[in-house]
Design a protein around this motif. Sequence first.
Motif, mmCIF file in Angstrom:
data_model
loop_
_atom_site.group_PDB
_atom_site.id
_atom_site.type_symbol
_atom_site.label_atom_id
_atom_site.label_comp_id
_atom_site.label_asym_id
_atom_site.label_seq_id
_atom_site.Cartn_x
_atom_site.Cartn_y
_atom_site.Cartn_z
ATOM 1 N N MET A 1 19.198 6.053 -11.505
ATOM 2 C CA MET A 1 18.842 4.744 -10.938
ATOM 3 C C MET A 1 18.277 5.042 -9.658
ATOM 4 N N ALA A 2 17.009 4.205 -9.397
ATOM 5 C CA ALA A 2 16.329 4.410 -8.170
ATOM 6 C C ALA A 2 17.090 3.773 -6.803
ATOM 7 N N SER A 3 17.024 4.454 -5.682
ATOM 8 C CA SER A 3 17.796 3.763 -4.459
ATOM 9 C C SER A 3 17.056 2.632 -4.340
ATOM 10 N N SER A 4 17.607 1.870 -3.419
ATOM 11 C CA SER A 4 16.990 0.568 -2.895
ATOM 12 C C SER A 4 15.799 0.944 -2.030
ATOM 13 N N ILE A 5 15.965 2.078 -1.321
ATOM 14 C CA ILE A 5 14.880 2.590 -0.225
ATOM 15 C C ILE A 5 13.764 2.954 -1.078
ATOM 16 N N GLU A 6 13.803 3.748 -2.365
ATOM 17 C CA GLU A 6 12.746 4.052 -3.114
ATOM 18 C C GLU A 6 12.095 2.938 -3.687
ATOM 19 N N SER A 7 12.829 1.889 -4.250
ATOM 20 C CA SER A 7 12.244 0.573 -4.927
ATOM 21 C C SER A 7 11.506 -0.270 -3.583
ATOM 22 N N TYR A 8 11.974 -0.089 -2.447
ATOM 23 C CA TYR A 8 11.350 -0.838 -1.592
ATOM 24 C C TYR A 8 9.936 -0.095 -1.015
ATOM 25 N N LEU A 9 10.020 1.236 -1.142
ATOM 26 C CA LEU A 9 8.535 2.036 -0.861
ATOM 27 C C LEU A 9 7.643 1.860 -1.886
ATOM 28 N N THR A 10 7.964 1.667 -3.287
ATOM 29 C CA THR A 10 7.136 1.179 -4.202
ATOM 30 C C THR A 10 6.474 -0.004 -3.981
ATOM 31 N N GLU A 11 7.236 -1.149 -3.517
ATOM 32 C CA GLU A 11 6.609 -2.404 -3.133
ATOM 33 C C GLU A 11 5.854 -2.187 -1.988
ATOM 34 N N LEU A 12 6.144 -1.533 -1.103
ATOM 35 C CA LEU A 12 5.441 -1.378 0.191
ATOM 36 C C LEU A 12 3.953 -0.796 -0.209
ATOM 37 N N ALA A 13 4.102 0.404 -0.974
ATOM 38 C CA ALA A 13 2.819 1.092 -1.746
ATOM 39 C C ALA A 13 1.944 0.006 -2.420
ATOM 40 N N ARG A 14 2.623 -0.943 -3.118
ATOM 41 C CA ARG A 14 1.687 -1.801 -3.789
ATOM 42 C C ARG A 14 0.863 -2.775 -2.793
ATOM 43 N N ALA A 15 1.593 -3.108 -1.736
ATOM 44 C CA ALA A 15 1.054 -3.970 -0.868
ATOM 45 C C ALA A 15 0.033 -3.274 0.142
ATOM 46 N N LEU A 16 0.257 -2.096 0.379
ATOM 47 C CA LEU A 16 -0.835 -1.422 1.350
ATOM 48 C C LEU A 16 -2.046 -1.454 0.883
ATOM 49 N N SER A 17 -3.110 -1.348 1.647
ATOM 50 C CA SER A 17 -4.610 -1.183 1.401
ATOM 51 C C SER A 17 -5.047 -0.244 2.377
ATOM 52 N N GLY A 18 -6.412 0.225 2.022
ATOM 53 C CA GLY A 18 -6.845 1.334 2.955
ATOM 54 C C GLY A 18 -7.075 2.502 2.169
ATOM 55 N N PRO A 19 -7.541 3.432 2.781
ATOM 56 C CA PRO A 19 -7.634 4.779 2.145
ATOM 57 C C PRO A 19 -6.210 5.612 1.734
ATOM 58 N N ARG A 20 -6.507 6.266 0.946
ATOM 59 C CA ARG A 20 -5.126 6.906 0.191
ATOM 60 C C ARG A 20 -4.446 7.833 1.179
ATOM 61 N N ARG A 21 -5.064 8.734 2.061
ATOM 62 C CA ARG A 21 -4.716 9.317 3.072
ATOM 63 C C ARG A 21 -3.708 8.547 4.112
ATOM 64 N N HIS A 22 -4.233 7.449 4.455
ATOM 65 C CA HIS A 22 -3.696 6.454 5.256
ATOM 66 C C HIS A 22 -2.130 5.803 4.546
ATOM 67 N N ARG A 23 -2.519 5.308 3.482
ATOM 68 C CA ARG A 23 -1.148 4.963 2.579
ATOM 69 C C ARG A 23 -0.266 5.965 2.660
ATOM 70 N N ARG A 24 -0.556 7.328 2.222
ATOM 71 C CA ARG A 24 0.391 8.153 2.076
ATOM 72 C C ARG A 24 1.267 8.592 3.401
ATOM 73 N N ARG A 25 0.474 8.304 4.268
ATOM 74 C CA ARG A 25 0.952 8.908 5.570
ATOM 75 C C ARG A 25 2.039 7.530 6.161
ATOM 76 N N VAL A 26 1.808 6.319 5.586
ATOM 77 C CA VAL A 26 2.408 4.998 6.017
ATOM 78 C C VAL A 26 3.816 5.124 5.231
ATOM 79 N N ILE A 27 3.673 5.747 4.006
ATOM 80 C CA ILE A 27 4.795 5.566 3.102
ATOM 81 C C ILE A 27 5.671 6.737 3.572
ATOM 82 N N ALA A 28 5.150 7.802 3.931
ATOM 83 C CA ALA A 28 6.053 9.200 4.502
ATOM 84 C C ALA A 28 6.499 8.562 5.560
ATOM 85 N N GLU A 29 6.211 7.991 6.440
ATOM 86 C CA GLU A 29 6.708 7.527 7.886
ATOM 87 C C GLU A 29 7.815 6.451 7.353
#
Lengths: 107, 372
Positions: B1-29
């Motif tokens: 089962m996915a952790s709450s954090i990973e579920s949250y990050l999936t939702e955040l990744a869907r909401a983010l816009s902009g270049p892919r490199r930027h989104r990957r950095r935001v998710i990593a941080e």
Amino acid sequence: MRSDALKGHLDGLLLAVLADGPAHGYAVIAELGRRSAGALELPEGTVYPALHRLEKSGWLASRWSTDAPRRRRVYELTASGREALATQREQWRGFVTAVDAVLGGVA
Amino acid sequence: MASSIESYLTELARALSGPRRHRRRVIAEARDHLWCATEAHVDAGAPADAAQREAIARFGAPREIAAAHARRLARNAVAVAAMWSAVAAAAFVGLVVVTTQLGGVRDGVPARAIEGGAAGAVGWIAVQLVAACAAVTVVRVWLLRGEPAAHAGDLRLVQRGHALVLATVGVSLALDLDAFRRMPAGQGDGAEVVFGLALLAGAGWLAAAAGVVRAQRRVRALDRLAPREAPTLDIVARLLDGVVGAATRVASMPIVGRLARPGASAMVVAAGWYANPRGSRRGRQHLAVVALACAAAAGFATALAHLVAEGPSTHGLLSDVVVVGVLVAVEGTVAIGCLLAVAVPLGVWRPTDRHGRGGTTHAGPIGTPAGS
């Protein structure tokens, strides 16, 4: 203290925390909370766009850390960031002095 | 089962816009932050699930975080698009001037480019508006350098200047294209090549300016989530939009022709300085100087084009100097008139306020006695 009261001061606070040395995002926010004894409340995630803005303006530099358990971005102050911090400190002291003179000292 | 954090990050990744490199950095941080916070809560004695929930709650809602990142990206997009539009504007104006000179000195060509399109009444209006818009853009972006917290209002004038000029330049380019098609080919002096390049540069400016308007609208839409501007300023600004828009439409009419050019330039400058949301006292003090400089430059450019096209006067140098002086004076007078007609009634500028006191939107220092 609410987050809207922090607007205009957040950049200076972040620069002040990073003046002590490089740190990653969570460490910056944790230090901010420690120094303010938890008085500064804002969604922690909104600090990252501020860090990115400061980096874009040349006041911060960042790099990926190689010795962390996860991918971790470490920020540090640049020379222009130190100058900006000095300016913001000076402006803040002037503001505090002026307001304190009107309100009267709280001490 | 996915952790709450990973579920949250999936939702955040869907909401983010902009270049892919930027989104990957935001998710990593965000991932690193959330796990660090969870570990801290666990160390303080909290159960693992509760620690994750607490870390997520403190981090903020995905949409809120995504909007904060989007605002920063959009502001950057405005600045980048604005600088590209300034570059394209410089190319457009420069090439139109070259086209004018080529057309003016060429013998045996029935219709100069100056008369057919690029330097006709609408064309010259467009050139001056583009030049004024580019100047205001460069000044504003330069003033905002190193200000990471620039609000949408700080870049508002860039959008307004471009929006004002877009329609005029579109009409001008359509007329120019028609003139270009009617130009005689094979003259061998390169006039048609330069004219074609001018059209391309103009089209490039249109694209860049459209990018500015689009990016700035996005900034404003995002900033509505956290408005901070005084509402009265916005109301007056919208009123000014209407006034300047109507004046620009009138100025674009060929019948208005010559006298409309410096007036339109002055109004673009006035609108630009007015849009300064921080009420820059210095900017308002220099409003008249900027408008006069634009008008003087317009008059000088017109006189120069006239002299090059027609050749030196047979009455000697003094006559040429008089021609230049008269044109500069005419353009300057019209610019001042337009400035007074727009700026004074709205309280943007007070001719008698030499010390910068007063003004409808700028308060003096607290404690300054009235009239001191």
